[in-house]
Design an enzyme around this catalytic site. Structure first.
Site, PDB file in Angstrom:
ATOM      1  CD  GLU A   1     -21.164  43.632 -23.441  1.00  0.00           C
ATOM      2  OE1 GLU A   1     -20.858  43.998 -22.196  1.00  0.00           O
ATOM      3  OE2 GLU A   1     -21.284  42.206 -23.560  1.00  0.00           O
TER       4      GLU A   1
ATOM      5  CB  CYS B   1     -23.442  36.860 -29.829  1.00  0.00           C
ATOM      6  SG  CYS B   1     -24.460  37.240 -28.362  1.00  0.00           S
TER       7      CYS B   1
ATOM      8  CB  CYS C   1     -32.197  44.833 -21.541  1.00  0.00           C
ATOM      9  SG  CYS C   1     -33.604  43.700 -21.750  1.00  0.00           S
TER      10      CYS C   1
ATOM     11  CB  CYS D   1     -33.993  38.709 -16.399  1.00  0.00           C
ATOM     12  SG  CYS D   1     -35.162  38.686 -17.776  1.00  0.00           S
TER      13      CYS D   1
ATOM     14  CB  CYS E   1     -29.749  39.223 -17.466  1.00  0.00           C
ATOM     15  SG  CYS E   1     -29.103  40.189 -18.862  1.00  0.00           S
TER      16      CYS E   1
ATOM     17  CB  CYS F   1     -25.979  39.509 -22.369  1.00  0.00           C
ATOM     18  SG  CYS F   1     -27.243  39.623 -21.241  1.00  0.00           S
TER      19      CYS F   1
HETATM   20  N1  SAH Z   1     -33.670  39.284 -24.245  1.00  0.00           N
HETATM   21  C1  SAH Z   1     -33.348  38.327 -24.881  1.00  0.00           C
HETATM   22  C2  SAH Z   1     -31.754  37.916 -25.523  1.00  0.00           C
HETATM   23  C3  SAH Z   1     -30.554  38.583 -24.801  1.00  0.00           C
HETATM   24  S1  SAH Z   1     -30.114  37.355 -23.436  1.00  0.00           S
HETATM   25  C4  SAH Z   1     -33.557  37.040 -24.235  1.00  0.00           C
HETATM   26  O1  SAH Z   1     -33.677  37.324 -22.878  1.00  0.00           O
HETATM   27  O2  SAH Z   1     -33.700  36.098 -24.719  1.00  0.00           O
HETATM   28  C5  SAH Z   1     -29.734  35.928 -24.271  1.00  0.00           C
HETATM   29  C6  SAH Z   1     -29.717  34.712 -23.285  1.00  0.00           C
HETATM   30  O3  SAH Z   1     -28.803  34.938 -22.035  1.00  0.00           O
HETATM   31  C7  SAH Z   1     -31.067  34.803 -22.609  1.00  0.00           C
HETATM   32  O4  SAH Z   1     -31.480  33.545 -22.633  1.00  0.00           O
HETATM   33  C8  SAH Z   1     -30.551  35.278 -21.243  1.00  0.00           C
HETATM   34  O5  SAH Z   1     -31.748  34.812 -20.224  1.00  0.00           O
HETATM   35  C9  SAH Z   1     -29.324  34.621 -20.943  1.00  0.00           C
HETATM   36  N2  SAH Z   1     -28.530  35.255 -19.915  1.00  0.00           N
HETATM   37  C10 SAH Z   1     -28.666  36.439 -19.491  1.00  0.00           C
HETATM   38  N3  SAH Z   1     -27.968  36.743 -18.276  1.00  0.00           N
HETATM   39  C11 SAH Z   1     -27.197  35.309 -18.113  1.00  0.00           C
HETATM   40  C12 SAH Z   1     -26.227  34.782 -17.338  1.00  0.00           C
HETATM   41  N4  SAH Z   1     -25.637  35.766 -16.522  1.00  0.00           N
HETATM   42  N5  SAH Z   1     -25.758  33.553 -17.374  1.00  0.00           N
HETATM   43  C13 SAH Z   1     -26.290  32.965 -18.233  1.00  0.00           C
HETATM   44  N6  SAH Z   1     -27.270  33.272 -19.274  1.00  0.00           N
HETATM   45  C14 SAH Z   1     -27.635  34.487 -19.317  1.00  0.00           C
END
Ligand code: SAH
Length: 380
Positions: free
Chosen positions: A113, A126, A133, A137, A140, A368
């Site tokens: 995306e 973005c 990934c 986490c 996410c 994301c």
């Molecule tokens: N892998 C990288 C970049 C992708 S995510 C990273 O972790 O930084 C970009 C940002 O969105 C990261 O800070 C991630 O923790 C956050 N993110 C992921 N899922 C989310 C969610 N459900 N709500 C809010 N932020 C989220």
């Protein structure tokens, strides 16, 4: 050093052997390499520059518009240098069509995306850097499906060029415009796909027709905190902004929210971010997704301030609080606005700049990976 006895995660996930590679595209190559490639194909060297101008400057993708190329050779030239990398499957719009999220299918069926966000004074793209990934986490959406594969430099760049094209063609309300900012906050962990991401950073910032000619200051790489890669990026001499997804100031909670923390502790990770700020003189952004009752307590705001100020108070850091966008089935929800305000107040009282990120595109699953996750689920 691993800080616990848990099995350590491989830093760069090995890709299965023998898998087909994305088509080679001029955006994978420097201008010199493109010229060498043209010569290798028995073409005049200047064709590389002509095609580069079409791609990065004129933003055209229709061979018929490439009138400086001999009509009979256009098809072959475009196939060699500008093969189709991705096909849009769906576009969702929000905020009166100034936020546009696109789901792309890559050559091998992988889904990624990108999101275009137009503001009065800037346009931010973005982008994804991996299909899926490997960082796992738990809050996410992308983290739930694991890693499918790394994206190529050209696949990363093409997301920005596609946005630039639709802006240039006036497809986004507000008249023609350019992409001013790129954030690596789509799918994937950019520093786990380091060589391709560095290639993309070069293409985005090199002057046309070598690249898109963006300012490095307008580009943000967001990472879970792969310490050796942060240090490497600091030495690269490209002053892009670093965003560190911290989400917790203590190892106990961060081990759960950002599992790579069992390999690189909060202290090691924040040290690397501080070092990045010191070397590049760029202020680092600390990303902190606010999760109700999990990481949003006032005492954690104080602890976060302690952790950041322990490295000095020369304005090296800025905290970006992100209201959690709950993923389907997630046990976490967004913080109470009053808790969010108190968190900001405590950071600011200690002299730390803090902002709450706006929630653009929330109704189109701005968080994301959610769109790809849905598409993937429904196609099975
Ligand atoms: N892998 C990288 C970049 C992708 S995510 C990273 O972790 O930084 C970009 C940002 O969105 C990261 O800070 C991630 O923790 C956050 N993110 C992921 N899922 C989310 C969610 N459900 N709500 C809010 N932020 C989220």
């Amino acid at each position: 050093m691993p800080q616990s006895s848990r099995p350590s995660l491989p830093l760069v996930m090995a890709e299965p052997r023998g898998r087909a590679k994305p088509p080679r595209h001029l955006a994978d190559l420097s201008l010199d390499e493109r010229t060498a490639y043209a010569t290798e194909l028995g073409l005049p060297a200047y064709r590389a520059k002509q095609l580069s101008t079409h791609y990065f400057e004129r933003l055209v993708d229709d061979p018929d518009e490439m009138t400086d190329l001999p009509a009979a050779a256009r098809g072959e030239l475009v196939a060699a240098f500008l093969p189709r990398l991705m096909t849009p499957l769906r576009t969702l719009e929000a905020d009166r069509a100034t936020t546009r999220k696109t789901l792309w299918r890559l050559f091998d069926g992988a889904l990624v995306e990108s999101v275009l966000m137009r503001y009065p004074d800037r346009v931010t793209m973005c982008v994804s850097s991996q299909a899926g990934c490997g960082m796992a986490c738990p809050f996410c959406a992308t983290g739930q499906g694991g890693l499918q594969r790394n994206m190529s430099t050209a696949e990363i760049v093409e997301q920005v060029v596609a946005g630039a094209r639709s802006l240039a063609r006036g497809e986004v309300p507000g008249g023609p415009a350019r992409v001013s900012n790129v954030v690596f906050m789509g799918m994937g962990e950019p520093l786990a796909n380091y060589p391709a991401v560095v290639g993309a950073l070069r293409r985005l910032t090199e002057a046309a027709p070598s690249g898109l000619g963006m300012s490095a200051r307008g580009v943000t790489v967001s990472t879970v905190g792969l310490v050796p890669r942060i240090n490497q990026l600091a030495e690269l001499g490209l002053p892009v902004t670093l965003a560190l997804s911290l989400h917790a100031p203590d190892d106990e909670l961060r081990n759960e929210l950002v599992p790579i923390n069992t390999r690189f502790s909060v202290d090691q990770t924040v040290d690397a971010a501080w070092n990045y700020a010191r070397i590049t003189r760029r202020r680092v952004s600390i990303e902190y997704a606010m999760m109700r009752g999990i990481n949003d307590q006032a005492w954690r705001a104080d602890l976060l301030a302690d952790v950041l100020l322990a490295r000095g108070d020369w304005g090296w850091v800025h905290v970006n609080l992100i209201p959690l966008n709950p993923t389907p089935g997630s046990k976490w929800t967004a913080s109470d606005p009053a808790d969010e305000r108190e968190f900001v107040r405590r950071l600011e009282a200690r002299g730390i700049a803090a902002t709450v990120r706006d929630t653009r595109g929330r109704e189109i699953d701005g968080a994301c990976g959610q769109l790809a996750a849905t598409a993937d689920g429904s196609s099975r």
